[in-house]
Write an enzyme that holds these catalytic residues in place. Structure first.
Site, PDB file in Angstrom:
ATOM      1  CE  LYS A  13      -9.541  10.197  -1.935  1.00 26.44           C
ATOM      2  NZ  LYS A  13      -8.082  10.423  -1.892  1.00 26.44           N
ATOM      3  NE  ARG A  88      -7.363   4.221   1.382  1.00 20.55           N
ATOM      4  CZ  ARG A  88      -7.715   5.333   2.016  1.00 20.55           C
ATOM      5  NH1 ARG A  88      -8.932   5.798   1.914  1.00 20.55           N
ATOM      6  NH2 ARG A  88      -6.842   6.011   2.717  1.00 20.55           N
ATOM      7  NE  ARG A 127      -4.205  16.947   3.387  1.00 24.17           N
ATOM      8  CZ  ARG A 127      -4.735  15.887   2.762  1.00 24.17           C
ATOM      9  NH1 ARG A 127      -5.716  16.042   1.903  1.00 24.17           N
ATOM     10  NH2 ARG A 127      -4.282  14.680   2.991  1.00 24.17           N
ATOM     11  NE  ARG A 139      -5.179  13.272   7.192  1.00 25.57           N
ATOM     12  CZ  ARG A 139      -5.664  12.803   6.052  1.00 25.57           C
ATOM     13  NH1 ARG A 139      -6.464  13.555   5.318  1.00 25.57           N
ATOM     14  NH2 ARG A 139      -5.368  11.607   5.637  1.00 25.57           N
ATOM     15  NE  ARG A 150      -2.232   8.981   3.778  1.00 25.98           N
ATOM     16  CZ  ARG A 150      -2.455  10.290   3.733  1.00 25.98           C
ATOM     17  NH1 ARG A 150      -1.505  11.140   4.088  1.00 25.98           N
ATOM     18  NH2 ARG A 150      -3.601  10.763   3.313  1.00 25.98           N
TER      19      ARG A 150
HETATM   20  P1  AMP Z   1      -7.784   9.103   4.084  1.00 21.25           P
HETATM   21  O1  AMP Z   1      -8.291  10.273   4.869  1.00 21.25           O
HETATM   22  O2  AMP Z   1      -8.792   8.557   3.111  1.00 21.25           O
HETATM   23  O3  AMP Z   1      -6.450   9.386   3.437  1.00 21.25           O
HETATM   24  O4  AMP Z   1      -7.537   7.917   5.131  1.00 21.25           O
HETATM   25  C1  AMP Z   1      -6.621   8.068   6.209  1.00 21.25           C
HETATM   26  C2  AMP Z   1      -6.304   6.700   6.793  1.00 21.25           C
HETATM   27  O5  AMP Z   1      -7.501   6.094   7.300  1.00 21.25           O
HETATM   28  C3  AMP Z   1      -5.742   5.677   5.819  1.00 21.25           C
HETATM   29  O6  AMP Z   1      -4.339   5.818   5.623  1.00 21.25           O
HETATM   30  C4  AMP Z   1      -6.107   4.368   6.524  1.00 21.25           C
HETATM   31  O7  AMP Z   1      -5.256   4.142   7.640  1.00 21.25           O
HETATM   32  C5  AMP Z   1      -7.490   4.677   7.080  1.00 21.25           C
HETATM   33  N1  AMP Z   1      -8.551   4.361   6.102  1.00 21.25           N
HETATM   34  C6  AMP Z   1      -9.405   5.253   5.506  1.00 21.25           C
HETATM   35  N2  AMP Z   1     -10.258   4.623   4.675  1.00 21.25           N
HETATM   36  C7  AMP Z   1      -9.940   3.300   4.737  1.00 21.25           C
HETATM   37  C8  AMP Z   1     -10.445   2.133   4.094  1.00 21.25           C
HETATM   38  N3  AMP Z   1     -11.458   2.193   3.196  1.00 21.25           N
HETATM   39  N4  AMP Z   1      -9.871   0.939   4.394  1.00 21.25           N
HETATM   40  C9  AMP Z   1      -8.865   0.851   5.286  1.00 21.25           C
HETATM   41  N5  AMP Z   1      -8.319   1.904   5.911  1.00 21.25           N
HETATM   42  C10 AMP Z   1      -8.857   3.139   5.650  1.00 21.25           C
END
Ligand code: AMP
Length: 199
Positions: A13, A88, A127, A139, A150
């Site tokens: 993404k 999400r 990554r 991360r 996740r």
């Molecule tokens: P990502 O970079 O999109 O994989 O997001 C990393 C982490 O941020 C996720 O595992 C959640 O803990 C938090 N997070 C990101 N976007 C959301 C969302 N829309 N709703 C809730 N938690 C989020």
């Protein structure tokens, strides 16, 4: 151009969002990135979400919805945006619908990158290796155990969004297992077809 990008962790993404941002001159709105900035800065929001994120769990809706509302209202977003990592859940998608309709805006498309789950672990491991090779810290949630969590969250809470947007006629599903350039070309074609049929 107002877009949503859907796909499990490691689906590519971030890469596709970067390309769409450059192509359409729109702003990237990644809730994950915005939250990570808050954590690094040690802001009140960052302190609230740090541990939740490290465990791979979802941050409360009110926090992410407020974050997105603020960014959509910013002058930089007047040309459009691409949401990555938000919504999400179906509840967040409904909150986004409300947020947009209150502002007289609508989405031009929801791009879903479909990738088999067994490929995701390989991609995330790559990554991590690349991040470390650049001398940066990986991360906290890019870890094989947290990744499973996740992906499980994605399957249970986010995958239903595919049906939600399909029913609204805005879903553009892509094979995310192809090369980056091919995925980008498929997205461009799908968006052009959509615009030309007035979708
Ligand atoms: P990502 O970079 O999109 O994989 O997001 C990393 C982490 O941020 C996720 O595992 C959640 O803990 C938090 N997070 C990101 N976007 C959301 C969302 N829309 N709703 C809730 N938690 C989020």
């Amino acid at each position: 151009m107002r877009l949503v990008l859907l796909g499990p962790p490691g689906a590519g993404k971030g890469t596709q969002a970067e390309r769409l941002v450059a192509h359409y001159n729109i702003v990237p709105l990644s809730t994950g990135d915005l939250l990570r900035v808050a954590v690094t800065a040690g802001s009140p929001l960052g302190l609230k979400v740090k541990d939740i994120m490290a465990r791979g769990e979802l941050v409360p809706d009110d926090l992410v919805v407020a974050l997105i509302a603020e960014r959509i209202d910013a002058p930089e977003a007047k040309n459009g945006f691409i949401l990555d990592g938000f919504p999400r859940t179906v509840k967040q998608a409904q909150a986004l619908d409300r947020l947009l309709s209150e502002r007289g805006l609508k989405l031009d498309g929801v791009i879903e990158l479909r990738v088999d789950e067994d490929i995701l672990v390989d991609r995330i491991e790559k990554r991590i290796r690349e991040t470390k090779a650049k001398g940066q810290t990986a991360r906290a949630d890019d870890d094989p155990v947290v990744l499973k969590q996740r992906v499980a969250h994605y399957r249970k809470q986010t995958a239903p969004l595919s049906d939600y947007y399909h029913q609204k006629g805005s879903l553009l599903a892509m094979d995310g297992m192809q090369g980056v350039d091919k995925v980008e070309a498929d997205i461009e074609r799908a968006l052009q077809e959509r615009v030309s049929v007035g979708g």
